[in-house]
Design an enzyme around this catalytic site. Structure first.
Site, PDB file in Angstrom:
ATOM      1  N   GLY A  59       0.879  -1.155  -0.071  1.00  0.00           N
ATOM      2  CA  GLY A  59      -0.063  -0.039   0.013  1.00  0.00           C
ATOM      3  C   GLY A  59       0.716   1.117   0.092  1.00  0.00           C
ATOM      4  O   GLY A  59       1.940   1.192   0.382  1.00  0.00           O
ATOM      5  N   CYS A 119       5.276  -6.199   1.613  1.00  0.00           N
ATOM      6  CA  CYS A 119       5.666  -4.918   1.744  1.00  0.00           C
ATOM      7  C   CYS A 119       4.893  -4.092   2.925  1.00  0.00           C
ATOM      8  O   CYS A 119       5.253  -4.140   3.961  1.00  0.00           O
ATOM      9  CB  CYS A 119       5.515  -4.152   0.484  1.00  0.00           C
ATOM     10  N   TYR A 120       3.822  -3.185   2.474  1.00  0.00           N
ATOM     11  CA  TYR A 120       3.072  -2.527   3.722  1.00  0.00           C
ATOM     12  C   TYR A 120       2.582  -3.486   4.532  1.00  0.00           C
ATOM     13  O   TYR A 120       2.281  -3.414   5.712  1.00  0.00           O
ATOM     14  CB  TYR A 120       2.217  -1.586   2.982  1.00  0.00           C
ATOM     15  N   HIS A 166       8.235  -7.596  -3.437  1.00  0.00           N
ATOM     16  CA  HIS A 166       7.019  -8.261  -4.263  1.00  0.00           C
ATOM     17  C   HIS A 166       7.286  -9.388  -4.954  1.00  0.00           C
ATOM     18  O   HIS A 166       7.782  -9.431  -6.087  1.00  0.00           O
ATOM     19  CB  HIS A 166       6.427  -6.953  -4.862  1.00  0.00           C
ATOM     20  N   GLU A 197       4.945 -10.847  -6.368  1.00  0.00           N
ATOM     21  CA  GLU A 197       3.845 -11.294  -7.423  1.00  0.00           C
ATOM     22  C   GLU A 197       4.064 -10.770  -8.694  1.00  0.00           C
ATOM     23  O   GLU A 197       3.503 -10.989  -9.833  1.00  0.00           O
ATOM     24  CB  GLU A 197       2.536 -10.573  -6.840  1.00  0.00           C
ATOM     25  N   SER A 201     -22.295 -11.340 -27.739  1.00  0.00           N
ATOM     26  CA  SER A 201     -21.450 -10.347 -28.687  1.00  0.00           C
ATOM     27  C   SER A 201     -20.712 -11.245 -29.816  1.00  0.00           C
ATOM     28  O   SER A 201     -20.400 -10.882 -30.847  1.00  0.00           O
ATOM     29  CB  SER A 201     -20.431  -9.417 -27.890  1.00  0.00           C
ATOM     30  N   GLY A 202     -20.736 -12.656 -29.720  1.00  0.00           N
ATOM     31  CA  GLY A 202     -19.501 -13.297 -30.435  1.00  0.00           C
ATOM     32  C   GLY A 202     -18.224 -13.374 -30.133  1.00  0.00           C
ATOM     33  O   GLY A 202     -17.386 -14.134 -30.544  1.00  0.00           O
ATOM     34  N   GLY A 203     -18.049 -12.482 -28.962  1.00  0.00           N
ATOM     35  CA  GLY A 203     -16.805 -12.790 -28.325  1.00  0.00           C
ATOM     36  C   GLY A 203     -16.393 -13.935 -27.321  1.00  0.00           C
ATOM     37  O   GLY A 203     -17.381 -14.607 -27.137  1.00  0.00           O
ATOM     38  N   VAL A 204     -15.090 -13.934 -26.774  1.00  0.00           N
ATOM     39  CA  VAL A 204     -14.854 -15.016 -25.905  1.00  0.00           C
ATOM     40  C   VAL A 204     -15.662 -15.187 -24.933  1.00  0.00           C
ATOM     41  O   VAL A 204     -16.191 -15.998 -24.415  1.00  0.00           O
ATOM     42  CB  VAL A 204     -13.447 -14.766 -25.299  1.00  0.00           C
ATOM     43  N   ASP A 205     -15.928 -13.808 -24.081  1.00  0.00           N
ATOM     44  CA  ASP A 205     -16.699 -13.897 -22.646  1.00  0.00           C
ATOM     45  C   ASP A 205     -18.160 -14.463 -22.771  1.00  0.00           C
ATOM     46  O   ASP A 205     -18.439 -15.191 -22.320  1.00  0.00           O
ATOM     47  CB  ASP A 205     -16.742 -12.527 -22.051  1.00  0.00           C
ATOM     48  N   SER A 206     -18.843 -13.772 -23.782  1.00  0.00           N
ATOM     49  CA  SER A 206     -20.332 -14.091 -23.850  1.00  0.00           C
ATOM     50  C   SER A 206     -20.451 -15.483 -24.631  1.00  0.00           C
ATOM     51  O   SER A 206     -21.403 -16.156 -24.120  1.00  0.00           O
ATOM     52  CB  SER A 206     -21.011 -12.994 -24.765  1.00  0.00           C
ATOM     53  N   SER A 207     -19.320 -15.761 -25.364  1.00  0.00           N
ATOM     54  CA  SER A 207     -19.526 -17.266 -25.829  1.00  0.00           C
ATOM     55  C   SER A 207     -19.431 -18.348 -24.831  1.00  0.00           C
ATOM     56  O   SER A 207     -20.067 -19.239 -24.740  1.00  0.00           O
ATOM     57  CB  SER A 207     -18.678 -17.421 -26.918  1.00  0.00           C
ATOM     58  N   LYS A 227      -9.377 -12.560 -18.197  1.00  0.00           N
ATOM     59  CA  LYS A 227      -9.503 -13.375 -19.330  1.00  0.00           C
ATOM     60  C   LYS A 227      -8.974 -14.700 -19.742  1.00  0.00           C
ATOM     61  O   LYS A 227      -9.452 -15.420 -20.260  1.00  0.00           O
ATOM     62  CB  LYS A 227      -9.210 -12.332 -20.584  1.00  0.00           C
TER      63      LYS A 227
END
Length: 554
Positions: free
Chosen positions: A98, A125-126, A210, A212, A264-270, A410
């Site tokens: 932080g 860290c913080y 860090h 990560e 939409s035809g995109g990855v997410d909605s498909s 994603k």
């Protein structure tokens, strides 16, 4: 399929669906749909570790790294009520970094319940400074601030560094340091500028660096050691376990109701469509809305791909006139997104009246959408922009919401799509924003400018694909700028629009870097655009990373 280093990660459950007195309302999505709903219904219990957010720019990245180790993780605010933590049944806690100093008035402090919980704790860290300060140690400004690479020397024993070399390359980012250990803690590691770089006592550990970030090459091993050796987590959060648990959760929440899904035809909605259809079959009706803001050839492509790969009937709604009419004269990007989100819902309401009744609206909302719209349950996340399917939804939405991918990144969605058996042409489709070309056409949206943008964008995509770069680049597209530029073609002066090319590499869209496309490919794209798209006479290349920029220009 190319090796994209897709982690075997698994998400969380769908949003809670809560009809009230005969009127269907919007469900509350502020992370009040706890992961235990998914965890409890899974055939095998799924272990989880919670990340408490103290405002670090890397907080979401910690969450990702835990998931990449096949342990479910969720980011929550540092002052979240303990009752919320208990519902998630975590096996450990990670305290993020932080920007504050722990000794300053008003700085975020450790919640009282942490030590009473008995859970293993890792402070980063913080987070380490909070542990030291809260348990009687001392934190003070360092003589020299440390930002960048450092070498860590392991000088003590801790499961955190099991099976790791005695010296590690790490990434530091701090101005304060621990200069007196709390009682009972041992010094575990140090660096040249941080004499206390790691401390430990029992199942509590703190590290100044860090783990990560990619600049700490063995950081993932440090995090995995915390998960497995200190928390005892089973690494069983996988796409397959997510699919099984989500199907059970969707069936319970939906019951006998019918679901309308915006495709939409995109990855997410498909992927959302495939997952929900597997759960409830013909209770799902997908609607593909042509909002007049799609790329060249997009409406035809989506319908063809969907017909070939999905075993469900698709409703096609040609609604471009309505969207473009409402967008006429609108230049503010936030207003554009809200208009588009509202108009999508109005189209869905009309389709529901024609093909319904439907009680539930399903969407392919992802975790980055939630984070960037600040509807995620973390007060440390600053609002970046409203996503049309999150903050852009109208208050009078007459559907319950079902968003089974809401807590996925994603690459996790792609992994789930593969687990569902979707073909590569769907799973590896390039991301395309829900508001479409409206956020790639800066300024007012007009038919004339949309035509210019579509043709320029088609050239960008065609040449990058022809060069064999499509699978190496996360997103690549054209942006039409609201400025004119003087040019010369032949013996004539021109005064036409400027087109920008945007291409980025990324894993999850939370961070991104501009793609190093070879100059000859950029030259070919530029030459084709200015010669083939009358109305554009200058092409520029965007070399901004995210942060500070976003991937889309609006």
């Amino acid at each position: 399929m190319p090796d994209r280093n897709v982690p075997n990660l698994e998400p969380k459950s769908v949003d809670s669906i809560d009809p009230s007195e005969g009127q269907v309302t919007v469900a509350d999505h502020a992370l009040d749909d706890p992961a235990h709903l998914l965890i409890d219904e899974a055939s095998e219990p799924i272990d989880s570790v919670i990340v408490l957010d103290f405002g670090s720019q890397y907080s979401q990245l910690i969450t990702r790294r835990v998931r990449e180790a096949n342990v479910y993780s969720e980011l929550v605010p540092h002052d979240v009520p303990y009752e919320r933590i208990q519902t998630l049944k975590p096996k450990g806690l990670i305290l993020s970094g932080g920007p504050a100093s722990v000794y300053e008035p008003g700085a975020p402090q450790l919640p009282d319940w942490i030590w009473d919980s008995g859970l293993p704790v890792l402070g980063i860290c913080y987070g380490m400074q909070l542990i030291a300060n809260g348990l009687g140690g001392r934190v003070a400004p360092a003589d020299r601030r440390e930002y960048g690479p450092a070498e860590l020397e392991i000088v003590g024993e801790s499961p955190l560094f099991a099976d790791l070399p005695g010296r590690l390359d790490v990434w530091m980012s701090h101005g304060d340091h621990v200069d007196a250990l709390p009682e009972g803690f041992d010094l575990v590691a140090r660096s040249a500028n941080a004499p206390v770089a790691a401390i430990a006592r029992g199942n509590v550990a703190g590290i100044q660096f860090h783990p990560e970030v990619v600049h700490t090459p063995l950081g993932a091993r440090v995090i995995e050691n915390f998960l497995t050796r200190m928390c005892g987590c089973d690494q069983n959060w996988t796409p397959e376990s997510f699919v099984d648990a989500s199907i059970a959760d969707i069936r319970e929440k939906v019951g006998s109701k019918r679901v309308l899904l915006g495709l939409s035809g995109g990855v997410d909605s498909s992927v959302a469509a495939a997952l929900i259809h597997r759960a409830i079959g013909d209770q799902l009706t997908p609607v593909f809305v042509n909002n007049g803001l799609l790329r060249q050839g997009e409406p035809e492509l989506v319908r063809e791909v969907f017909a070939r790969n999905f075993g469900m009937k698709l409703v096609y709604a040609d609604a471009g006139d309505g969207f473009l009419g409402r967008l006429a004269g609108v230049t503010d990007p936030e207003e554009k997104r809200k208009i588009i989100g509202d108009e999508f819902v109005r189209v869905f309401e009309r389709e529901a009246a024609s093909h319904g009744p439907f009680e539930i609206l399903a969407q392919g909302t992802l975790y980055p959408d939630v984070i960037e719209s600040t509807t995620a349950d973390t007060k440390a996340a600053a609002k970046i922009k409203t996503h049309h399917n999150v903050g852009g939804l109208p208050e009078d939405l007459q559907f319950e919401l079902l968003e089974p991918l809401r807590f996925l990144f994603k690459d996790e969605v792609r992994a789930v799509g593969t687990a569902l058996g979707l073909p590569d042409e769907v799973v590896w489709r390039q991301p395309f924003p829900g508001p479409g070309l409206a956020v790639r056409l800066l300024g007012s949206v007009t038919d004339e400018d949309l035509d210019l943008l579509r043709r320029a964008d088609a050239i960008v995509r065609e040449e990058i694909e022809n060069a064999g770069l499509a699978q190496e680049i996360w997103q690549f597209f054209a942006v039409l700028l609201p400025v004119h530029s003087t040019g010369v073609m032949g013996d004539y002066r021109t005064y036409a629009k400027v087109c920008a090319i945007r291409a980025v590499t990324s894993q999850d869209a939370m961070t991104a870097d501009w793609a190093r496309i070879p100059y000859d490919i950029l030259a070919l794209i530029s030459n084709r655009i200015v010669n083939e798209v009358r109305g554009i006479n200058r092409v520029v290349y965007d070399i901004s990373s995210k942060p500070p920029a976003t991937i889309e220009w609006e």
